[in-house]
Design a protein around this motif. Structure first.
Motif, short mmCIF file in Angstrom:
data_model
loop_
_atom_site.label_atom_id
_atom_site.label_comp_id
_atom_site.label_asym_id
_atom_site.label_seq_id
_atom_site.Cartn_x
_atom_site.Cartn_y
_atom_site.Cartn_z
N ALA A 1 10.13 -3.82 -0.59
CA ALA A 1 10.30 -2.41 -0.12
C ALA A 1 11.05 -1.66 -1.01
N LYS A 2 12.12 -2.02 -1.40
CA LYS A 2 12.70 -1.55 -2.56
C LYS A 2 12.00 -1.12 -3.79
N GLU A 3 11.32 -2.22 -4.34
CA GLU A 3 10.60 -1.81 -5.47
C GLU A 3 9.32 -0.69 -5.35
N LYS A 4 8.83 -0.94 -4.24
CA LYS A 4 7.76 0.20 -3.82
C LYS A 4 8.15 1.61 -3.26
N GLY A 5 9.69 1.49 -2.94
CA GLY A 5 10.38 2.76 -2.44
C GLY A 5 9.89 3.16 -0.97
N VAL A 6 9.54 2.01 -0.31
CA VAL A 6 8.99 2.69 1.09
C VAL A 6 10.32 2.21 2.16
N SER A 7 10.29 2.87 3.05
CA SER A 7 11.49 2.80 4.00
C SER A 7 11.17 1.79 5.19
N ILE A 8 12.03 0.69 5.62
CA ILE A 8 11.85 -0.05 6.70
C ILE A 8 12.61 0.49 7.81
N LEU A 9 12.03 1.10 8.71
CA LEU A 9 12.78 1.76 9.72
C LEU A 9 12.78 0.77 11.37
N PRO A 10 13.87 0.36 11.75
CA PRO A 10 13.90 -0.54 12.93
C PRO A 10 13.39 -0.04 14.24
N VAL A 11 12.44 -0.74 14.88
CA VAL A 11 11.97 -0.36 16.16
C VAL A 11 12.92 -1.06 17.27
N ASP A 12 13.39 -2.22 16.93
CA ASP A 12 14.05 -3.10 17.83
C ASP A 12 15.49 -2.28 18.39
N SER A 13 15.47 -2.24 19.64
CA SER A 13 16.66 -1.34 20.07
C SER A 13 17.86 -1.46 19.59
N ALA B 1 0.86 -1.20 0.02
CA ALA B 1 0.06 0.00 0.07
C ALA B 1 0.92 1.46 0.15
N GLY B 2 2.06 1.15 0.08
CA GLY B 2 3.18 2.21 0.00
C GLY B 2 3.49 2.92 1.38
N SER B 3 3.03 2.54 2.57
CA SER B 3 3.28 2.84 3.69
C SER B 3 4.64 2.78 4.14
N ASP B 4 5.54 3.69 4.83
CA ASP B 4 6.69 3.17 5.31
C ASP B 4 6.39 2.17 6.45
#
Ligand code: NDP
Ligand code: MG
Length: 381
Positions: free
Chosen positions: A135-147, A112-115
């Motif tokens: 994620a690369k194909e859709k241009g979305v970022s995966i931002l880590p929450v794991d400390s 759906a295009g959300s980060d």
């Protein structure tokens, strides 16, 4: 900063803290989901009035629908409903569902295009290849929450060329059984295993910390997130959980992120990146701790770490298999049906018996998950 957010697994330990951060910064909540705990979800719906909410358990979803009929929130059910929530129009989707149940919603949110603000590490362990590519194909970022991964991500800011990264160093608290030998762990109880020294978390990850499977899963998570080979990811036991992880560069300079152990820092950073804002988290007073210690993990006693390392190096469906075996065995241990050391036995067994397939699909990942879960159950019962 993002303006709108969906929280998947909002009733859990991370989910509740994510909503605290959202409340503090006035983020609009578009969607909330839970597994079955509708009392908590009902209160969250009444406070945040999301357009949509979902409960994985069908019966609980039906009850919630009646309870919140007076609100504008539409209630969906089952895995399909959770995926629909994941595909809402929020700028960021924070996934704090526990276990493999988080994988399909992560895929829906990326499509759906959300980060993605990702706490659900099992998503990357089992489906890293697909999640990272999509994620690369859709241009979305995966931002880590794991400390640990947030610490690495923070320590990587300003690094212009990935080739300059020599090594990632994940810190581990060591869990409640650090210093104990295998013989001493045969008969430990669920209560002892749930007694984590530094963090208050959901039950599954707390047991994963006691077996140190959590660090094995995090090694695979880091390999996917930062595109590093497993051989360049080290683990060091740091009992105080103040140094959250480190990056070593080609000149042997090491950059780390420090802070008191409080998940609201990495949660907030995943939502405000690249900016920083005030947070309710306590300031770090290093003199209060005085001494910070660093030790080698006991790989013999906590064999799950290297089982995960081997699974990642073997590639294919092996990581999905060790994850599935661990999830099932972790659950059986919490139900009092198997012993503590049986968890590592199950993980080891999965590594021996996982289907070998180099060219595998996301469907194969889910199939392997089902197969290894039932195999793990049969191993003990
Ligand atoms: P919790 O058990 O506290 O919460 C899990 C959440 O997932 C709950 O909202 C739960 O709903 C929901 N859920 C459970 N089963 C399903 C299902 N089948 N379908 C949809 N939703 C489901 O876990 P944590 O918050 O501790 O951990 C969540 C994730 O974050 C895990 O992957 C963990 O490894 C990771 N993580 C957690 C940290 C922590 O400090 N807690 C730190 C770093 C990573 P319900 O409440 O209704 O059961
Ligand atoms: Mg962690």
């Amino acid at each position: 900063m993002i303006k709108s957010l969906a929280v998947l697994g909002s009733t859990g330990s991370i989910g509740v803290q994510a909503l605290e951060v959202a409340r503090l910064h006035g983020l609009k909540i578009e969607a909330l989901t839970a597994g079955s705990r509708i009392d908590i979800l009902e209160n969250q719906i009444r406070e945040f009035l999301p357009a949509v909410a979902a409960v994985a358990d069908e019966k609980a979803a039906r009850e919630l629908k009646v309870r919140v009929a007076d609100t504008p929130t539409k209630v969906l059910s089952g895995e399909k409903g959770v995926c629909e929530c994941a595909a809402c129009s929020a700028e960021s989707v924070l996934n704090s569902i526990v276990g493999i149940a988080g994988l399909a919603p992560t895929v829906s949110a990326i499509e759906a295009g959300s980060d993605i603000a990702l706490a659900n590490k099992e998503t990357l362990v089992a489906g890293g290849k697909f999640v990272m590519a999509l994620a690369k194909e859709k241009g979305v970022s995966i931002l880590p929450v794991d400390s640990e991964h947030s610490a690495i991500f923070q320590s990587l800011q300003g690094c212009a060329d990935k080739k300059q990264i020599k090594r990632l160093i994940l810190t581990a608290s060591g869990g409640p059984f650090f210093g104990k030998k295998k013989e001493e762990l045969e008969n430990v109880t669920i209560e002892q295993a749930l007694n984590h020294p530094n963090w208050s978390m959901g039950a599954k990850i707390t047991i994963d910390s006691a077996t140190m499977m959590n660090k094995g899963l995090e090694l695979i998570e880091a390999a996917w997130l930062f595109g590093m080979p497993a051989k360049d990811i080290d683990i060091v036991v740091h009992r105080q959980s103040i140094v959250h992880s480190l990056v070593e560069y080609s000149d042997n300079s090491v950059i780390a992120q420090l802070g008191v152990p409080d998940m609201r820092i990495p949660i907030q950073y995943a939502l405000t990146y690249p900016d920083r804002f005030e947070s309710p988290v306590r300031q770090l007073d290093l003199t209060e701790f005085g001494t910070l210690t660093f030790e080698k993990p006991d790989y013999e006693t906590f064999s799950c770490i290297n089982l995960c390392r081997r699974a990642f190096e073997k590639g294919g469906l092996y990581p999905a298999a060790v994850n599935a075996a661990n999830e099932k065995a972790n659950e059986l241990f919490r139900q009092g049906k198997i012993g503590f050391l049986d968890i590592a036995r199950a993980v080891s067994n999965a590594l021996e018996t996982a289907p070998q397939k180099n060219d595998y699909s996301l469907g194969d990942v889910f199939e392997t998950d089902r197969l290894i879960r039932s195999q793990t159950e049969r191993l003990f019962l």
